[in-house]
Structures are given as structure tokens and as C-alpha cells.
Design an enzyme around this catalytic site. Structure first.
Site, mmCIF file in Angstrom:
data_model
loop_
_atom_site.group_PDB
_atom_site.id
_atom_site.type_symbol
_atom_site.label_atom_id
_atom_site.label_comp_id
_atom_site.label_asym_id
_atom_site.label_seq_id
_atom_site.Cartn_x
_atom_site.Cartn_y
_atom_site.Cartn_z
ATOM 1 N N ASP A 1 43.441 44.576 44.667
ATOM 2 C CA ASP A 1 42.870 44.055 43.421
ATOM 3 C C ASP A 1 41.353 44.199 43.425
ATOM 4 O O ASP A 1 40.726 44.345 44.476
ATOM 5 C CB ASP A 1 43.227 42.579 43.257
ATOM 6 N N LYS B 1 43.333 44.204 38.184
ATOM 7 C CA LYS B 1 43.612 43.679 36.848
ATOM 8 C C LYS B 1 42.587 42.592 36.586
ATOM 9 O O LYS B 1 42.589 41.542 37.224
ATOM 10 C CB LYS B 1 45.023 43.085 36.761
ATOM 11 N N MET C 1 41.244 31.144 36.495
ATOM 12 C CA MET C 1 41.009 32.067 35.374
ATOM 13 C C MET C 1 40.708 31.300 34.086
ATOM 14 O O MET C 1 41.279 31.574 33.029
ATOM 15 C CB MET C 1 42.217 32.994 35.187
#
Length: 483
Positions: free
Chosen positions: A263, A285, A400
Site C-alpha cells: 500500500d 489505495k 480515515m
């Protein structure tokens, strides 16, 4: 033919020195000097099976102990002479006298025998590095003479990765190798056997291997030959950013990978632990930015493992916390492939460590809950259990949530949460770039808006965070200044 710039990435990076392991069994090794430093060199050469001849005016107590204990060490109370180097493989020395050192150097050079003199790199043909002895597993560490103390520190770290009990497993590998070579297994199957051997060694560090282990590993390897593929996928948690928070098991798995899919949040310092030959593929991502689709990542995992490769899926934090692990595990198993998960330190724990504050408290917080503040489409979730999120007895870790924090704050207060509840935003937890913004659920969005944030962000909310912490944060206060 490929152009030079097309093959440069395949080339070995510059080496200060070339590490070489010399077989000295039954060969002559000459040691100059009788000091304790020379005694260490004599003991080292004798342990490697050499016939050691020591030349010095007198022997230290340590040297006398070694001469008495080792039948393959002989002492000569005189200076080194040219005839003493006939048939010698190496010369080792530790002397304080410059004249004696220069004489030894000149004699070795005339005889064509490589020499190492302690603390005299300009007069030495090779360097004696720090050693981790798990013989027949032997690890040498060198800084090219730049910092022996640093080499010793690295050796200490390696000794934790390869405990003394590894010597038994290394001996077993040496004893079993002829049997494995004669087993009829092809190259890929033999490599699979040794991978299984390594996994068992790390899992059973505290015991000695047995012949039954060899038979079981051979049976597993042969059984795998009949499976659709010999490849496997391991989901590894890379931790929150600090490479030292990678687990020992994660380190071991990375060292055996053929391919690493990683990642964007995985730092280069963690990727460096993968073996040099491993292919590295960025499948990052990132929210609200162009990204590799999850379906593409899953399909690539299955494809690579189906080709017989040992694939590591390296995820920031812990792979089982908001890492879409279920989708990947399900697809891998559906393809008939092996999959394993290696946990990692998740961001909430790194955030708590950054603050020096516990997420739980016997008085104020008996529950910790992890949430993500946006859906897979990047919008604010509407299906939260608001009674759980506004529970004053819980600590909430929000992943997030930097873009949806204003809406989360508004809704928490509207649903009955105390506006003065402590809240922290931690950017790049556990890294040198770590930044902490302290506030409440009411004012934290406004404080965040005054800062430039471009790294991964975690928000911690709860009364258990009302303490002062350890004061070591890079803290942004209400005035916007760092303290």
C-alpha cells in the site's frame, strides 16, 4: 539486448567490501601477537578448524587459556619469520608495536598471504566483522571499518532474530540437504520444502528438530505438488510507520517473498526488509485519489500465487482492521490457494503510544471501538450506532476520518455527546513526522482546518484521554504553534 538503463535496477548496489566465508578446516592460520585481542583471533580461527600458530614474545593470560584449552593452537615465543608463512591460508594479528605490525605486513605480502591486523585497516587485506555464531549458520556484519560499534549493535539485533537454538535447525538443514537433493523433488519443490522448513523453525524455535520433522515436511511438500499451485499468499501488517514496529514474523515472511504488493502507506524502510530479488508492486489505495481498484488487487494476488509464487500482501497497520482482508482472503481460498495472516500494530495503538495515554480506564472507559468515518464510496456513513459512539464510557478510534471529521463532530454533539469530550488527531503516528492536534470533539475540526495535513490521520475520542500524557508529542496547540 537490453540497454544499460533498462538493466541498472537489476544490478547490485555498491559494496564497501565483499563478504566472504573462508573454510579453514585443517588449514594453517598464523596469529601475530600475544595480547587479549590476538587471543580472540586465535580462538576464532581455531573454532573454524584451523591449525593455529601463534608468534609473540609473550602470551597474555587469555592467550595461555586458549592454548591450554585448544589442541589446534600452538605457541612460538619468538618473532614471525618468512618460513612460518609457508602453506598459511591467512595471517591474523593484534599488536601494539608499529615495527612488529609493519614486519608482519611485509612478510605476509611477500608470501602472498592475506593479512588482517586489528585497528590497522590500511595494513589489512580484509576486515573481521562482528559475528553471530549459530554454526553452521554464521552471520557476519561489517561497516567497512567505519564504525565497529555500530556493527556490534547490528549484531545484537540479529542475535534477537536468530536465537541460539537456531544452531540446531541449521545443523538439521546441513544434515538433511543430501536427502532432499536425492528426494526426486524438482528445484521449485525443493525450494518449497526449505520454505516450510524455515516456517517450522521460526514457529518451533525452542526445540530441536527431529527426523520426524523432515519426514513430515517432505510429505507436505509432495502433497502440495498435487495441488493446483505451489504458491501462497501472506497478508502482513506493516505497522503504523515505524519500521521497528514490524513483527519478527512479518520480517521473516518478507525475507522469503517472491513478490510484494504494498500500500501507499507502507514506508520504504519496511519494504527494505524484503529480499533484494523480490518484485515490488505498488497497489496503493488512497481516499479521494486515483487508486488501484480492489478487484484488480485481488485478481493479481490470485494470478501471482497461481504461478507458484510466494506472495506477500503488505498492508499498513494491521491487515484485519479496515484493510479489506475478507475480500482478498475469500478470493484466495476460492482459488484453492494457501493464505496466512501476520498481524501488525494498528494505528489506534500507535496513536495511544504517541500520546502516552491509555485507551482504557477502570474509571472512565471499559470499551474501545474502532470505526471508519467514510464508506467505500468516500462519503460519510449514515448507519452508525450513535448510542455506542456517544457512550461516555467508551473510547473511539476513528480511521480515515480527516475529511469527514466536521460532520462526525456535528452529529456526535447532535446525538448527545458532551462537546467537551477530549479528542486528538494524530498524523503519521510513530514516525519522525508525527504531529498531534489536541482539542475536543467540538473544536478539533476547526483546529485541524488550520493545519496542513498530507499523511495518514487517526482521531481518538474519549474521556480516558483527559490525562496529560507523557509530554513527548509534536503537539499543535490552539494557537497553531508547535510545542
Amino acid at each position: 539486448m537490453r540497454k544499460p538503463d533498462e538493466i541498472s535496477s537489476d544490478l547490485m548496489a555498491p559494496l564497501e567490501t565483499l563478504p566472504v566465508f573462508l573454510d579453514l578446516k585443517g588449514r594453517k592460520a598464523v596469529v601475530v601477537g600475544g595480547s587479549e585481542g590476538a587471543a580472540w583471533k586465535a580462538d576464532l580461527a581455531a573454532a573454524a578448524g584451523a591449525e593455529v600458530c601463534v608468534f609473540a614474545a609473550e602470551a597474555s593470560e587469555k592467550m595461555r587459556d586458549i592454548i591450554a584449552a585448544r589442541a589446534n593452537v600452538s605457541f612460538f615465543a619468538r618473532d614471525l619469520a618468512p618460513e612460518d608463512l609457508v602453506g598459511a591460508a591467512i595471517v591474523l594479528g593484534s599488536v601494539f608495536d608499529d615495527v612488529t605490525a609493519e614486519q608482519a605486513r611485509n612478510l605476509a605480502k611477500a608470501a602472498g598471504v592475506p593479512i588482517n591486523l586489528a585497528d590497522r585497516p590500511a595494513m589489512s587485506d580484509f576486515i573481521m566483522g562482528a559475528i553471530v555464531n549459530r554454526s553452521p549458520l554464521v552471520i557476519g556484519v561489517s561497516t567497512g571499518g567505519a564504525s565497529p560499534v555500530f556493527a556490534q549493535a547490528v549484531r545484537g539485533r540479529l542475535e534477537t532474530l536468530a536465537p541460539a537454538s537456531f544452531a540446531g535447525w541449521a545443523r538439521a538443514a546441513k544434515a538433511w540437504r543430501p536427502q532432499i537433493l536425492a528426494s526426486g523433488l524438482d528445484f521449485l519443490a525443493r525450494r518449497d520444502f526449505w520454505r516450510r522448513f524455515a516456517r517450522l523453525a521460526f514457529a518451533q524455535i525452542a526445540r530441536e528438530p527431529t527426523e520426524q520433522d523432515c519426514e513430515a515436511l517432505l510429505a507436505e511438500t509432495r502433497e502440495a505438488l498435487d495441488a493446483p499451485s505451489r504458491g501462497r499468499v501472506t497478508l502482513v501488517g506493516a505497522g503504523p510507520g515505524d519500521p521497528e514496529l514490524l513483527t519478527l514474523k512479518g520480517l521473516r515472511v518478507l525475507a522469503g517473498a517472491d513478490v510484494v504488493l504494498f500500500d501507499d502507506l507502507v514506508p520504504a524502510s519496511v519494504l527494505d526488509f524484503a529480499r533484494r530479488e523480490a518484485q515490488r508492486i505498488n497497489v496503493g489505495k488512497r481516499g479521494y485519489a486515483p487508486s488501484v481498484q480492489q478487484q484488480e488487487i485481488t485478481a493479481l494476488l490470485v494470478k501471482l500465487a497461481s504461478e507458484g509464487k510466494n506472495v506477500v500482501r503488505l498492508k499498513g497497520g494491521d491487515p484485519m482492521i479496515f484493510g479489506r482482508a475478507n475480500e482478498e482472503i475469500g478470493a484466495i481460498r476460492a482459488a484453492g490457494l494457501d493464505v496466512e495472516v501476520v498481524p501488525g500494530v494498528t494505528a489506534a495503538l500507535a496513536g495511544a503510544a504517541a500520546l502516552g495515554l491509555s485507551l482504557t480506564s477502570r474509571e472512565t472507559a471499559r470499551r474501545v471501538q474502532f470505526i471508519t468515518a467514510h464508506t467505500k464510496d468516500g462519503v460519510f456513513p449514515e448507519d452508525f450506532d450513535w448510542s455506542a459512539l456517544t457512550d461516555a464510557r467508551a473510547t473511539t478510534a476513528v480511521y480515515m476520518g480527516n475529511r469527514t471529521l466536521p460532520e462526525l463532530s456535528r452529529r456526535l454533539i447532535a446525538e448527545g455527546a458532551d462537546p467537551s469530550t477530549p479528542a486528538f488527531l494524530i498524523e503519521r503516528a510513530s514516525t519522525p513526522q508525527q504531529k498531534v492536534i489536541r482539542g475536543t470533539i467540538a473544536d478539533l475540526p476547526g483546529r485541524m482546518a488550520q493545519e496542513s495535513l498530507d499523511g495518514p490521520v487517526l482521531v481518538l475520542i474519549g474521556r480516558a484521554l483527559a490525562g496529560e500524557g507523557d509530554g513527548t508529542w509534536v503537539l499543535v496547540d490552539s494557537g497553531g504553534g508547535a510545542s
